[in-house]
Design a protein around this motif. Structure first.
Motif, PDB file in Angstrom:
ATOM      1  N   GLY A  38       0.808  -1.217   0.000  1.00 43.29           N
ATOM      2  CA  GLY A  38       0.000   0.000   0.000  1.00 43.29           C
ATOM      3  C   GLY A  38       0.843   1.269   0.000  1.00 43.29           C
ATOM      4  O   GLY A  38       0.654   2.156  -0.849  1.00 43.29           O
ATOM      5  N   PRO A  39       1.810   1.403   0.923  1.00 39.78           N
ATOM      6  CA  PRO A  39       2.668   2.590   0.905  1.00 39.78           C
ATOM      7  C   PRO A  39       3.472   2.733  -0.390  1.00 39.78           C
ATOM      8  O   PRO A  39       3.695   3.855  -0.855  1.00 39.78           O
ATOM      9  N   LEU A  40       3.910   1.605  -0.973  1.00 36.26           N
ATOM     10  CA  LEU A  40       4.654   1.693  -2.225  1.00 36.26           C
ATOM     11  C   LEU A  40       3.783   2.241  -3.349  1.00 36.26           C
ATOM     12  O   LEU A  40       4.254   2.988  -4.216  1.00 36.26           O
ATOM     13  N   LEU A  41       2.499   1.845  -3.350  1.00 38.07           N
ATOM     14  CA  LEU A  41       1.573   2.305  -4.378  1.00 38.07           C
ATOM     15  C   LEU A  41       1.005   3.684  -4.063  1.00 38.07           C
ATOM     16  O   LEU A  41       0.504   4.371  -4.962  1.00 38.07           O
ATOM     17  N   GLY A  42       1.039   4.057  -2.785  1.00 36.09           N
ATOM     18  CA  GLY A  42       0.395   5.295  -2.376  1.00 36.09           C
ATOM     19  C   GLY A  42      -1.103   5.158  -2.277  1.00 36.09           C
ATOM     20  O   GLY A  42      -1.829   6.155  -2.196  1.00 36.09           O
ATOM     21  N   MET A  43      -1.586   3.928  -2.239  1.00 37.96           N
ATOM     22  CA  MET A  43      -3.025   3.671  -2.194  1.00 37.96           C
ATOM     23  C   MET A  43      -3.243   2.226  -1.743  1.00 37.96           C
ATOM     24  O   MET A  43      -2.522   1.320  -2.169  1.00 37.96           O
ATOM     25  N   THR A  44      -4.213   1.989  -0.889  1.00 38.86           N
ATOM     26  CA  THR A  44      -4.482   0.647  -0.383  1.00 38.86           C
ATOM     27  C   THR A  44      -5.320  -0.143  -1.377  1.00 38.86           C
ATOM     28  O   THR A  44      -6.358   0.347  -1.840  1.00 38.86           O
ATOM     29  N   PRO A  45      -4.899  -1.367  -1.755  1.00 38.08           N
ATOM     30  CA  PRO A  45      -5.726  -2.185  -2.646  1.00 38.08           C
ATOM     31  C   PRO A  45      -7.100  -2.471  -2.048  1.00 38.08           C
ATOM     32  O   PRO A  45      -7.253  -2.576  -0.817  1.00 38.08           O
TER      33      PRO A  45
END
Length: 309
Positions: A146-153
């Motif tokens: 989530g932090p790597l994407l900047g958004m929680t799946p």
């Protein structure tokens, strides 16, 4: 086949136009080659996968081979148990060499069992392949994702293929994702394969394949297999297509992969539970491989022998 080298082609699979899709080299063997030799060739060719085809009568008596082929796939760093785009490329290569006719069907025996492939009887450069779907098991993925994407799946799964799968919100800009950078940051348990997917819904910008609008899109990262990002991934679409079929209430969905090279496929869920993928490919180069098979190395192709009927 040996005197002038081995027939070899490079085909960009799941590509509507040249220089799109996913490149796969395909080499036609005259006799079984060792894993070491095939890995060395794949490392030199440096495609996502290099496919090696061997007439099945090279492993079995001709009466039992029935004109089928044995097939193995290698990334630049390892052998893999399943590869969709290199299987599509293999079918198109057989057609290019005159070994499979338009409308014809054959079986390619692999580590994942026999795979049925066919050439379109009408559209040149189009083929179909039937792949197993490993099934998705709901499971949390690494808390780092989530932090790597900047958004929680929204949801996540794991599969027997070793891939993690994450469903992303529609507002996530999947086409603009820097796949190379993200691949370098993935935690160890996701490095064997990560599918990031999202619905396209009624988006006016959704691409069309074979006259059908795409239903979903995905990106696929696998740095643990030597592939930071795979441009178009048949095994990933075969894995997630049943979930999209269930969600949309139909047995046909269209998947798109908005990687820098881009491409997609039509996915049909069969009554057997297998997934039929339909797509196009483009011949990029056609030649012969001069590196001779090393007869001194041990050879074992038992992984491609058909099981009991």
């Amino acid at each position: 086949m040996n005197d002038g080298g081995l027939p070899a082609v490079l085909i960009t699979a799941f590509a509507e136009r040249p220089l799109q899709g996913n490149g796969a080299a395909v080499v036609a063997l005259a006799r079984p080659a060792s894993s070491g030799w095939m890995q060395a060739v794949a490392a030199q060719l440096r495609q996502s996968e290099t496919a090696f085809l061997l007439p099945l009568e090279g492993l079995l008596p001709e009466a039992e081979a029935a004109g089928d082929w044995a097939l193995r796939w290698f990334t630049p760093s390892c052998e893999v148990p399943l590869c969709g785009h290199a299987t599509l490329a293999s079918a198109l290569a057989l057609g290019h060499w005159g070994l499979l006719q338009p409308g014809g069907t054959t079986r390619l025996h692999s580590r994942s069992g026999p795979l049925l492939v066919s050439l379109s009887p009408a559209a040149a450069g189009c083929a179909q392949l039937v792949l197993p779907s490993a099934g998705l098991e709901p499971s949390p993925l690494s808390v780092e994702l989530g932090p790597l994407l900047g958004m929680t799946p929204l949801r996540s799964w794991r599969s027997a293929l070793g891939y993690g799968v994450a469903l992303l919100p529609p507002e996530f800009d999947l086409p603009s994702l820097d796949g190379e950078a993200l691949a370098g940051q993935l935690p160890g348990e996701l490095r064997q394969g990560l599918v990031l997917m999202q619905a396209l819904g009624d988006s006016a910008d959704a691409p069309a394949l074979q006259g059908l609008k795409a239903d979903y899109q995905l990106r696929f990262l696998a740095p643990g297999l030597g592939i930071n990002e795979d441009p178009v991934t048949g095994s990933a679409h075969a894995l997630v297509a049943p979930w999209w079929c269930d969600l949309l209430g139909r047995d046909r969905v269209v998947g798109w992969q908005p990687s820098p090279r881009g491409g997609g496929m039509v996915c049909d869920r069969l009554s057997s539970g297998m997934i039929r993928l339909s797509g196009s490919g483009q011949l990029l180069w056609d030649g012969r491989l001069s590196a001779g098979v090393d007869a001194a190395e041990p050879v074992d192709w038992s992984c491609c022998l058909p099981g009991p009927a």
